[in-house]
Scaffold this motif. Structure first.
Motif, PDB file in Angstrom:
ATOM      1  N   ALA A  74      29.733 -48.558  33.926  1.00 29.92           N
ATOM      2  CA  ALA A  74      28.483 -47.778  33.961  1.00 29.92           C
ATOM      3  C   ALA A  74      28.735 -46.340  33.510  1.00 29.92           C
ATOM      4  O   ALA A  74      27.906 -45.756  32.799  1.00 29.92           O
ATOM      5  N   GLU A  75      29.857 -45.779  33.913  1.00 26.93           N
ATOM      6  CA  GLU A  75      30.176 -44.405  33.508  1.00 26.93           C
ATOM      7  C   GLU A  75      30.371 -44.320  31.997  1.00 26.93           C
ATOM      8  O   GLU A  75      29.908 -43.382  31.352  1.00 26.93           O
ATOM      9  N   ALA A  76      31.031 -45.320  31.428  1.00 24.37           N
ATOM     10  CA  ALA A  76      31.250 -45.347  29.984  1.00 24.37           C
ATOM     11  C   ALA A  76      29.918 -45.467  29.241  1.00 24.37           C
ATOM     12  O   ALA A  76      29.722 -44.831  28.205  1.00 24.37           O
ATOM     13  N   ARG A  77      29.001 -46.279  29.759  1.00 26.36           N
ATOM     14  CA  ARG A  77      27.686 -46.421  29.111  1.00 26.36           C
ATOM     15  C   ARG A  77      26.920 -45.108  29.136  1.00 26.36           C
ATOM     16  O   ARG A  77      26.234 -44.762  28.173  1.00 26.36           O
ATOM     17  N   ALA A  78      27.027 -44.352  30.236  1.00 27.51           N
ATOM     18  CA  ALA A  78      26.351 -43.052  30.321  1.00 27.51           C
ATOM     19  C   ALA A  78      26.938 -42.081  29.298  1.00 27.51           C
ATOM     20  O   ALA A  78      26.199 -41.372  28.597  1.00 27.51           O
ATOM     21  N   GLN A  79      28.254 -42.049  29.185  1.00 27.56           N
ATOM     22  CA  GLN A  79      28.897 -41.176  28.196  1.00 27.56           C
ATOM     23  C   GLN A  79      28.573 -41.642  26.776  1.00 27.56           C
ATOM     24  O   GLN A  79      28.406 -40.823  25.873  1.00 27.56           O
ATOM     25  N   GLU A  80      28.475 -42.951  26.603  1.00 26.47           N
ATOM     26  CA  GLU A  80      28.132 -43.511  25.299  1.00 26.47           C
ATOM     27  C   GLU A  80      26.725 -43.056  24.874  1.00 26.47           C
ATOM     28  O   GLU A  80      26.500 -42.705  23.711  1.00 26.47           O
ATOM     29  N   ARG A  81      25.776 -43.058  25.816  1.00 30.62           N
ATOM     30  CA  ARG A  81      24.416 -42.576  25.509  1.00 30.62           C
ATOM     31  C   ARG A  81      24.447 -41.098  25.109  1.00 30.62           C
ATOM     32  O   ARG A  81      23.756 -40.695  24.166  1.00 30.62           O
ATOM     33  N   ASP A  82      25.241 -40.297  25.818  1.00 31.26           N
ATOM     34  CA  ASP A  82      25.352 -38.875  25.473  1.00 31.26           C
ATOM     35  C   ASP A  82      25.929 -38.693  24.069  1.00 31.26           C
ATOM     36  O   ASP A  82      25.441 -37.874  23.287  1.00 31.26           O
ATOM     37  N   LEU A  83      26.972 -39.451  23.767  1.00 34.85           N
ATOM     38  CA  LEU A  83      27.576 -39.357  22.437  1.00 34.85           C
ATOM     39  C   LEU A  83      26.625 -39.865  21.360  1.00 34.85           C
ATOM     40  O   LEU A  83      26.582 -39.319  20.257  1.00 34.85           O
ATOM     41  N   ALA A  84      25.857 -40.899  21.659  1.00 32.40           N
ATOM     42  CA  ALA A  84      24.881 -41.415  20.698  1.00 32.40           C
ATOM     43  C   ALA A  84      23.862 -40.329  20.365  1.00 32.40           C
ATOM     44  O   ALA A  84      23.513 -40.123  19.190  1.00 32.40           O
ATOM     45  N   TYR A  85      23.398 -39.617  21.398  1.00 33.49           N
ATOM     46  CA  TYR A  85      22.443 -38.528  21.186  1.00 33.49           C
ATOM     47  C   TYR A  85      23.077 -37.442  20.302  1.00 33.49           C
ATOM     48  O   TYR A  85      22.470 -36.973  19.337  1.00 33.49           O
ATOM     49  N   THR A  86      24.311 -37.058  20.626  1.00 30.69           N
ATOM     50  CA  THR A  86      24.995 -36.013  19.859  1.00 30.69           C
ATOM     51  C   THR A  86      25.205 -36.441  18.414  1.00 30.69           C
ATOM     52  O   THR A  86      25.026 -35.642  17.490  1.00 30.69           O
ATOM     53  N   LEU A  87      25.579 -37.694  18.204  1.00 21.98           N
ATOM     54  CA  LEU A  87      25.742 -38.200  16.842  1.00 21.98           C
ATOM     55  C   LEU A  87      24.424 -38.166  16.074  1.00 21.98           C
ATOM     56  O   LEU A  87      24.392 -37.786  14.900  1.00 21.98           O
ATOM     57  N   CYS A  88      23.340 -38.563  16.726  1.00 21.88           N
ATOM     58  CA  CYS A  88      22.030 -38.551  16.070  1.00 21.88           C
ATOM     59  C   CYS A  88      21.614 -37.131  15.695  1.00 21.88           C
ATOM     60  O   CYS A  88      21.140 -36.890  14.578  1.00 21.88           O
ATOM     61  N   VAL A  89      21.803 -36.198  16.599  1.00 26.83           N
ATOM     62  CA  VAL A  89      21.452 -34.802  16.313  1.00 26.83           C
ATOM     63  C   VAL A  89      22.334 -34.261  15.187  1.00 26.83           C
ATOM     64  O   VAL A  89      21.862 -33.585  14.276  1.00 26.83           O
TER      65      VAL A  89
END
Length: 110
Positions: free
Chosen positions: A25-40
């Protein structure tokens, strides 16, 4: 549009891929943050588009760096010998502080 520095972009892509392999679950939360950063960073709305764009930019940056790599400059030395004229390419020494010339124009990184 400003482009992120290739080192930063490579780090984001590598971290995202590593976290997507982890199922916690922690990895998925960090993955969402990184996905947002990559998109931006890439100006996209979907993480798959962001990853494709990031990889394309990284390939282009790598190709540009390879093309701009300094090539040794040579001077042709002609020498008369008993058997005739000989030519030899000899490396020319670089002057202190000499910078390689590049025809690809300036690169902008944020």
């Amino acid at each position: 549009m400003l482009m992120p520095h290739p080192v930063v972009l490579r780090t984001l892509v590598d971290e995202y891929e590593a976290l997507s392999a982890d199922g916690t679950a922690e990895a998925r939360a960090q993955e969402r943050d990184l996905a947002y950063t990559l998109c931006v960073s890439t100006g996209t709305r979907e993480v798959d588009d962001a990853l494709r764009t990031a990889r394309r930019w990284l390939e282009a940056a790598s190709a540009a760096d390879t093309a701009a790599a300094p090539r040794p400059q040579t001077t042709v030395v002609r020498r008369q010998t008993a058997s005739g004229l000989q030519q030899k390419a000899v490396p020319r020494p670089q002057t202190a502080g000499a910078r390689p010339q590049s025809d690809d124009g300036p690169r902008v990184y944020a």
